[in-house]
Design a protein around this motif. Structure first.
Motif, PDB file in Angstrom:
ATOM      1  N   PRO A 118       0.802  -1.234   0.000  1.00  0.00           N
ATOM      2  CA  PRO A 118       0.000   0.000   0.000  1.00  0.00           C
ATOM      3  C   PRO A 118       0.836   1.287   0.000  1.00  0.00           C
ATOM      4  O   PRO A 118       0.318   2.373  -0.251  1.00  0.00           O
ATOM      5  N   GLY A 119       2.158   1.160   0.263  1.00  0.00           N
ATOM      6  CA  GLY A 119       2.987   2.345   0.550  1.00  0.00           C
ATOM      7  C   GLY A 119       3.080   3.334  -0.598  1.00  0.00           C
ATOM      8  O   GLY A 119       2.961   4.548  -0.392  1.00  0.00           O
ATOM      9  N   SER A 120       3.299   2.843  -1.801  1.00  0.00           N
ATOM     10  CA  SER A 120       3.495   3.753  -2.930  1.00  0.00           C
ATOM     11  C   SER A 120       2.206   4.489  -3.268  1.00  0.00           C
ATOM     12  O   SER A 120       2.220   5.675  -3.599  1.00  0.00           O
ATOM     13  N   THR A 121       1.075   3.776  -3.176  1.00  0.00           N
ATOM     14  CA  THR A 121      -0.206   4.441  -3.451  1.00  0.00           C
ATOM     15  C   THR A 121      -0.497   5.474  -2.369  1.00  0.00           C
ATOM     16  O   THR A 121      -0.952   6.586  -2.659  1.00  0.00           O
ATOM     17  N   TRP A 122      -0.206   5.110  -1.127  1.00  0.00           N
ATOM     18  CA  TRP A 122      -0.399   6.072  -0.037  1.00  0.00           C
ATOM     19  C   TRP A 122       0.367   7.364  -0.355  1.00  0.00           C
ATOM     20  O   TRP A 122      -0.163   8.468  -0.200  1.00  0.00           O
ATOM     21  N   ALA A 123       1.600   7.201  -0.841  1.00  0.00           N
ATOM     22  CA  ALA A 123       2.440   8.376  -1.124  1.00  0.00           C
ATOM     23  C   ALA A 123       1.830   9.244  -2.225  1.00  0.00           C
ATOM     24  O   ALA A 123       1.811  10.473  -2.107  1.00  0.00           O
ATOM     25  N   ILE A 124       1.299   8.624  -3.290  1.00  0.00           N
ATOM     26  CA  ILE A 124       0.738   9.503  -4.339  1.00  0.00           C
ATOM     27  C   ILE A 124      -0.600  10.126  -3.918  1.00  0.00           C
ATOM     28  O   ILE A 124      -0.894  11.252  -4.306  1.00  0.00           O
ATOM     29  N   VAL A 125      -1.353   9.413  -3.109  1.00  0.00           N
ATOM     30  CA  VAL A 125      -2.599  10.016  -2.619  1.00  0.00           C
ATOM     31  C   VAL A 125      -2.277  11.226  -1.742  1.00  0.00           C
ATOM     32  O   VAL A 125      -2.901  12.294  -1.858  1.00  0.00           O
ATOM     33  N   ASP A 126      -1.272  11.084  -0.908  1.00  0.00           N
ATOM     34  CA  ASP A 126      -0.838  12.210  -0.058  1.00  0.00           C
ATOM     35  C   ASP A 126      -0.406  13.404  -0.916  1.00  0.00           C
ATOM     36  O   ASP A 126      -0.771  14.549  -0.644  1.00  0.00           O
ATOM     37  N   ILE A 127       0.334  13.109  -1.977  1.00  0.00           N
ATOM     38  CA  ILE A 127       0.805  14.189  -2.863  1.00  0.00           C
ATOM     39  C   ILE A 127      -0.384  14.877  -3.545  1.00  0.00           C
ATOM     40  O   ILE A 127      -0.476  16.107  -3.574  1.00  0.00           O
ATOM     41  N   LEU A 128      -1.304  14.073  -4.074  1.00  0.00           N
ATOM     42  CA  LEU A 128      -2.473  14.645  -4.766  1.00  0.00           C
ATOM     43  C   LEU A 128      -3.310  15.500  -3.830  1.00  0.00           C
ATOM     44  O   LEU A 128      -3.812  16.561  -4.206  1.00  0.00           O
ATOM     45  N   GLN A 129      -3.451  15.025  -2.597  1.00  0.00           N
ATOM     46  CA  GLN A 129      -4.267  15.739  -1.638  1.00  0.00           C
ATOM     47  C   GLN A 129      -3.652  17.103  -1.339  1.00  0.00           C
ATOM     48  O   GLN A 129      -4.323  18.119  -1.362  1.00  0.00           O
ATOM     49  N   ARG A 130      -2.316  17.093  -1.119  1.00  0.00           N
ATOM     50  CA  ARG A 130      -1.636  18.361  -0.832  1.00  0.00           C
ATOM     51  C   ARG A 130      -1.580  19.261  -2.064  1.00  0.00           C
ATOM     52  O   ARG A 130      -1.440  20.466  -1.959  1.00  0.00           O
ATOM     53  N   ALA A 131      -1.692  18.664  -3.244  1.00  0.00           N
ATOM     54  CA  ALA A 131      -1.688  19.480  -4.466  1.00  0.00           C
ATOM     55  C   ALA A 131      -3.000  20.246  -4.635  1.00  0.00           C
ATOM     56  O   ALA A 131      -3.129  21.058  -5.552  1.00  0.00           O
ATOM     57  N   GLY A 132      -3.986  19.971  -3.761  1.00  0.00           N
ATOM     58  CA  GLY A 132      -5.181  20.820  -3.761  1.00  0.00           C
ATOM     59  C   GLY A 132      -6.485  20.154  -4.160  1.00  0.00           C
ATOM     60  O   GLY A 132      -7.461  20.839  -4.458  1.00  0.00           O
ATOM     61  N   LEU A 133      -6.553  18.828  -4.142  1.00  0.00           N
ATOM     62  CA  LEU A 133      -7.827  18.170  -4.474  1.00  0.00           C
ATOM     63  C   LEU A 133      -8.881  18.511  -3.425  1.00  0.00           C
ATOM     64  O   LEU A 133      -8.611  18.415  -2.228  1.00  0.00           O
ATOM     65  N   PRO A 134     -10.071  18.878  -3.838  1.00  0.00           N
ATOM     66  CA  PRO A 134     -11.137  19.093  -2.851  1.00  0.00           C
ATOM     67  C   PRO A 134     -11.462  17.793  -2.106  1.00  0.00           C
ATOM     68  O   PRO A 134     -11.258  16.702  -2.648  1.00  0.00           O
ATOM     69  N   LYS A 135     -12.002  17.930  -0.918  1.00  0.00           N
ATOM     70  CA  LYS A 135     -12.247  16.724  -0.111  1.00  0.00           C
ATOM     71  C   LYS A 135     -13.261  15.796  -0.781  1.00  0.00           C
ATOM     72  O   LYS A 135     -14.200  16.257  -1.438  1.00  0.00           O
ATOM     73  N   GLY A 136     -13.007  14.510  -0.633  1.00  0.00           N
ATOM     74  CA  GLY A 136     -13.926  13.513  -1.183  1.00  0.00           C
ATOM     75  C   GLY A 136     -13.678  13.144  -2.639  1.00  0.00           C
ATOM     76  O   GLY A 136     -14.212  12.158  -3.125  1.00  0.00           O
ATOM     77  N   VAL A 137     -12.870  13.929  -3.336  1.00  0.00           N
ATOM     78  CA  VAL A 137     -12.639  13.633  -4.761  1.00  0.00           C
ATOM     79  C   VAL A 137     -11.810  12.361  -4.924  1.00  0.00           C
ATOM     80  O   VAL A 137     -12.051  11.547  -5.811  1.00  0.00           O
ATOM     81  N   LEU A 138     -10.837  12.196  -4.037  1.00  0.00           N
ATOM     82  CA  LEU A 138      -9.988  10.990  -4.080  1.00  0.00           C
ATOM     83  C   LEU A 138      -9.966  10.380  -2.683  1.00  0.00           C
ATOM     84  O   LEU A 138      -9.579  11.038  -1.718  1.00  0.00           O
ATOM     85  N   ASN A 139     -10.400   9.140  -2.600  1.00  0.00           N
ATOM     86  CA  ASN A 139     -10.455   8.452  -1.299  1.00  0.00           C
ATOM     87  C   ASN A 139      -9.609   7.191  -1.365  1.00  0.00           C
ATOM     88  O   ASN A 139      -9.679   6.450  -2.354  1.00  0.00           O
ATOM     89  N   LEU A 140      -8.830   6.986  -0.318  1.00  0.00           N
ATOM     90  CA  LEU A 140      -7.937   5.822  -0.267  1.00  0.00           C
ATOM     91  C   LEU A 140      -8.448   4.850   0.791  1.00  0.00           C
ATOM     92  O   LEU A 140      -8.607   5.224   1.960  1.00  0.00           O
ATOM     93  N   VAL A 141      -8.713   3.621   0.373  1.00  0.00           N
ATOM     94  CA  VAL A 141      -9.123   2.590   1.337  1.00  0.00           C
ATOM     95  C   VAL A 141      -8.215   1.378   1.162  1.00  0.00           C
ATOM     96  O   VAL A 141      -8.398   0.563   0.267  1.00  0.00           O
TER      97      VAL A 141
END
Ligand code: UN1
Length: 479
Positions: A178-201
């Protein structure tokens, strides 16, 4: 628990419990602890994606462009660190890990560009005075389920187009990595995605994946993984009337003809069969060789195979990293026994390798004197195991190459324009490689197979729009 990487649901990092992510090069090393989502949390993620869809689907192209572009830049700037993370969790060598991270950055860059190229068509109607507009709209909530063998590239090539075309996302990466996906989700989130647009489970297929399959609010699912799970995705999706796209197995052939450049043939097969530890759906596991070059080729390939350096993914001179986990290792060694039992000749490898660290190391393994009806030539092994099949001529080689239930990638090594041209037209694979390995594809062109390998539209490049959008046809009369 320290170092817990949480799930992202509706813009919040949540989760209190997690599983250890183990390094297959050294099973005493924990790469990190990653939360496992419950069915309830998965439902919340889907609800968040559904709620975020109306606004995101109408978001401006510059907003989407900026987020995808920023993500690409951060991934690239951190390619060494992310490449190490990837190699530690999955086991491919560091150059392979950094290469995959670079590919992920290129994919985000490509789809950042695609946001600026969204287009439709305007046609005259069959009825005078009317016009017809054809536009593409996002599909809705896209469920993404990814495999362990490309922990960053495959999530990238599904997330980037999903967001580019205005969909919202729930992603479940492979439980093993899960580590690499976690890292890109974190990057996308900080890049300014509004909440709920990308969810990681993150978590188990039986819990998280199943909840996604069962939800009527997931409008499309894109899946890469095994044939068995792919069938479950298909059945559940048909039940809900949702769109789905499957990338599954391969049993990819490489044909080597008498007129081949021997060096090109050996390198191409060694790379396709053994690099990334053979853990690619595009790996070549059937090597179909015409009789004039057979003995010379087999001797050279066996020497190359035995010389490949197996070891810890982060060590400098390692060429082949470990197998990903004990289950895959058992599958590989079982198939080696099956091959011997079926009467194929073990020409190189076949044994586990002991190193300084406790990891799942296995020698690249080459069988010869195989036939295309043996199980090692029909079933996907997903490890560093290849079988050479001797044939009389090109015609027999082509028939053998196509005699498989799969059809992802197929290679030919030849200096003949005639045979190369014929093979490109008559191979039953989705991707054909002439004098290049069957694995290792570009990021900006369509990817996908035929027959039992794939279902649905192609991934990647501008062809990705086919899956991630839905077409609308609007008729207008001027009055
Ligand atoms: C590649 O060969 O570069 O799961 C990519 C896989 C494929 C990706 C292969 N979907 O192995």
């Amino acid at each position: 628990m320290t170092d817990l990487h949480k799930n992202l649901i509706d813009g919040e990092w949540v989760g209190s419990d997690g599983a250890e992510n183990i390094n297959p090069s050294n099973i005493n090393e924990v790469v990190g602890v990653y939360a496992r989502a419950s069915a309830e949390e998965t439902k919340q993620a889907i609800a968040a994606a559904k709620a975020a869809f109306p606004a995101w689907s109408r978001s401006g192209i510059l907003e989407r462009h900026a987020i995808l572009s920023k993500t690409s830049q951060e991934i690239l700037a951190r390619k060494q660190e992310l490449g190490e993370l990837l190699s530690r969790e999955e086991g491919k060598t560091l150059p392979e890990g950094i290469g995959e991270v670079t590919r992920a950055a290129q994919i985000f860059d490509f789809f950042a560009g695609e946001t600026l190229r969204l287009a439709g068509e305007i046609l005259p109607s069959a009825r005078p005075g009317l016009t017809v507009e054809i536009t593409r709209e996002p599909v809705g909530v896209v469920g993404i389920i990814t495999p362990w063998n490309f922990p960053i590239a495959i999530p990238a090539w599904k997330i980037a187009p999903a967001l580019c075309y205005g969909n919202t996302v729930v992603i479940k990466p492979a439980d093993l990595v899960p580590g690499s996906t976690w890292a890109i989700v974190d990057i996308l989130q900080r890049a300014g995605l509004p909440k709920g647009v990308l969810n990681l489970v993150m978590g188990r297929g039986s819990v998280v994946g199943q909840t996604m399959l069962d939800s009527p609010d997931v409008n499309a699912i894109t899946f890469t993984g095994s044939v068995g799970t792919g069938k479950r995705v298909a059945e559940a999706s048909i039940k809900h009337g949702r769109k789905f796209q499957l990338e599954m197995g391969g049993k990819n052939p490489t044909i080597v003809l008498d007129d081949a450049d021997l060096k090109v043939a050996v390198e191409s097969v060694a790379q396709s069969a053994f690099f990334s530890t053979g853990q690619r759906c595009t790996a070549s596991s059937r090597v179909i060789v015409t009789e004039g070059i057979h003995d010379k080729f087999v001797a050279a390939l066996a020497e190359r195979t035995s010389g490949l350096r197996v070891g810890h993914a982060l060590e400098k001179d390692t060429e082949i990293g470990p197998v990903v986990d004990p289950g895959q290792l058992k599958q590989d060694t079982d198939y080696i026994e099956i091959g011997k039992g079926e009467g194929a000749k073990l020409m190189a490898g076949g044994e586990r390798v002991k190193k300084d660290t406790d990891g799942y190391f296995l020698q690249p393994t080459l069988f010869t004197e195989a036939t295309n009806s043996m199980r090692i030539a029909r079933e996907e092994i997903f490890g560093p195991v290849a079988a050479v099949i001797k044939v009389k001529d090109y015609e027999e080689a082509l028939a053998t190459a196509n005699d498989t239930e799969f059809g992802l990638s197929a290679g030919i090594v030849t200096t003949s324009l005639k045979y190369a041209t014929h093979f490109k037209r008559n191979s039953e694979a989705g991707m054909v490689m002439v004098n290049v390995p069957t694995a290792g594809v570009d990021f900006h062109v369509p990817f996908g197979g035929r027959k039992g390998s794939s279902y649905g539209p192609r991934e990647q490049g501008k062809y990705a729009a086919e899956f991630f959008t839905i077409v609308k046809t609007a008729y207008t009369s001027a009055g």
